[in-house]
Design a protein around this motif. Sequence first.
Motif, PDB file in Angstrom:
ATOM      1  N   SER A 180       0.837  -1.194   0.000  1.00 24.14           N
ATOM      2  CA  SER A 180       0.000   0.000   0.000  1.00 24.14           C
ATOM      3  C   SER A 180       0.875   1.248   0.000  1.00 24.14           C
ATOM      4  CB  SER A 180      -0.908   0.004   1.232  1.00 24.14           C
ATOM      5  OG  SER A 180      -1.649   1.195   1.290  1.00 24.14           O
ATOM      6  N   ALA A 181       0.542   2.171  -0.883  1.00 21.52           N
ATOM      7  CA  ALA A 181       1.408   3.333  -1.092  1.00 21.52           C
ATOM      8  C   ALA A 181       1.570   4.164   0.169  1.00 21.52           C
ATOM      9  CB  ALA A 181       0.841   4.189  -2.219  1.00 21.52           C
ATOM     10  N   THR A 182       0.516   4.271   0.928  1.00 20.91           N
ATOM     11  CA  THR A 182       0.545   5.154   2.089  1.00 20.91           C
ATOM     12  C   THR A 182       0.980   4.440   3.357  1.00 20.91           C
ATOM     13  OG1 THR A 182      -1.767   4.708   2.562  1.00 20.91           O
ATOM     14  CG2 THR A 182      -1.284   6.572   1.141  1.00 20.91           C
ATOM     15  N   CYS A 183       1.260   3.202   3.226  1.00 16.89           N
ATOM     16  CA  CYS A 183       1.549   2.385   4.402  1.00 16.89           C
ATOM     17  C   CYS A 183       3.013   1.978   4.399  1.00 16.89           C
ATOM     18  CB  CYS A 183       0.650   1.152   4.422  1.00 16.89           C
ATOM     19  SG  CYS A 183       0.917   0.094   5.838  1.00 16.89           S
ATOM     20  N   GLY A 184       3.712   2.366   5.411  1.00 17.62           N
ATOM     21  CA  GLY A 184       5.143   2.084   5.443  1.00 17.62           C
ATOM     22  C   GLY A 184       5.519   0.897   6.299  1.00 17.62           C
ATOM     23  N   VAL A 185       4.576   0.039   6.528  1.00 19.16           N
ATOM     24  CA  VAL A 185       4.846  -1.085   7.416  1.00 19.16           C
ATOM     25  C   VAL A 185       5.834  -2.044   6.770  1.00 19.16           C
ATOM     26  CG1 VAL A 185       3.832  -3.060   8.584  1.00 19.16           C
ATOM     27  CG2 VAL A 185       2.625  -0.898   8.530  1.00 19.16           C
ATOM     28  N   LYS A 186       6.765  -2.489   7.560  1.00 20.03           N
ATOM     29  CA  LYS A 186       7.748  -3.445   7.076  1.00 20.03           C
ATOM     30  C   LYS A 186       7.629  -4.740   7.852  1.00 20.03           C
ATOM     31  CE  LYS A 186      10.827   0.360   6.352  1.00 20.03           C
ATOM     32  NZ  LYS A 186      11.994   1.005   6.948  1.00 20.03           N
ATOM     33  N   LYS A 187       8.159  -5.730   7.233  1.00 20.75           N
ATOM     34  CA  LYS A 187       8.067  -7.048   7.854  1.00 20.75           C
ATOM     35  C   LYS A 187       9.338  -7.821   7.546  1.00 20.75           C
ATOM     36  CE  LYS A 187       5.348 -10.598   6.094  1.00 20.75           C
ATOM     37  NZ  LYS A 187       4.045 -11.277   5.906  1.00 20.75           N
ATOM     38  N   ARG A 188       9.896  -8.427   8.547  1.00 24.85           N
ATOM     39  CA  ARG A 188      11.062  -9.291   8.350  1.00 24.85           C
ATOM     40  C   ARG A 188      10.665 -10.710   8.639  1.00 24.85           C
ATOM     41  NH1 ARG A 188      14.827  -5.589  11.808  1.00 24.85           N
ATOM     42  NH2 ARG A 188      13.652  -6.685  13.376  1.00 24.85           N
ATOM     43  N   VAL A 189      11.113 -11.575   7.795  1.00 28.79           N
ATOM     44  CA  VAL A 189      10.776 -12.977   7.971  1.00 28.79           C
ATOM     45  C   VAL A 189      12.054 -13.796   7.977  1.00 28.79           C
ATOM     46  CG1 VAL A 189       9.547 -14.947   7.025  1.00 28.79           C
ATOM     47  CG2 VAL A 189       8.578 -12.669   6.791  1.00 28.79           C
TER      48      VAL A 189
END
Length: 261
Positions: A180-189
């Motif tokens: 999502s363009a407005t969403c800066g959530v990151k995730k590490r797996v």
Amino acid sequence: MMEKREIMENENLIGNVTFPDQIPTSFSLSSLFDMSCEDEKDSLGFMDLLGIKDFSPSVSDLLHIPLMAPPPRSTQMSTLVESSEVLNLPATPNSSSISSLSTEAPKDEQSIAVDEEDQENTKKQLKPKKKNQKRLKEPRFAFMTRSEVDHLEDGYRWRKYGQKAVKNSPFPRSYHRCTSATCGVKKRVERSSDDPTIVITTYEGKHTHPSLMMPRGSAAIIPQDSRRFSAAAATFAMPMQFAQSYYQQQQQPYFHNLPPS
DNA sequence: CGGGTTTGACCCGCGC
DNA sequence: GCGCGGGTCAAACCCG
């Protein structure tokens, strides 16, 4: 367990969530605070969220927390995942993760915009980054999930932007960002080197948009072709929702100047 | 052709 | 200051 300890040094533990064979309408929290909530405020805030008044850190009783809605059911549930163990670990204030949230700026977009002028002469070489800007961390929630699949469906769409080898681990760590363009959530797996059946997923930041699967506070939406949403999806999405709601609760008393999402 | 992944290079913080 | 390791970027590549 190595990874567990590592995470716990940097982030606080909210709870240990265990899902039984059947997709539950409540999930269990066990051995919550005998592990390490370094900041008492966190544990107390968490207990507040649960509506628990009396609490001693040695308590090891199981707590059953009702969910807002039962997770979506699919025909694959019992076959794909029998049970999942999930630890979720919010960021600790002393790691400057949560506490720095209020000053957090959308650094990615900003730095790109600011440095645009330099782009022409750097083209294929290094892109300039902000130098004196401290990298402020978003609040993080880590889940340890027993699963055979690395990338568990959590109701959001992610784009992988990097992968790195992890020291002392045969398994690489992959980096994802919400599409999502407005969403800066990151995730590490990453996968635990000690127990390869455990996937450690760390969320950083907070979604500014509803999940594809579970709109906040409402019943889960089950797509007609729910093949995408496996049991892993269901079990994994719940702690994420839970963590976010926990985090939202925490924001009120402890954090101010939150930028409007 | 557009969107996602791979992968090597770069940046940055931290410990020594 | 230097080296190491984690995190990010972006060109190249892949795939539907």
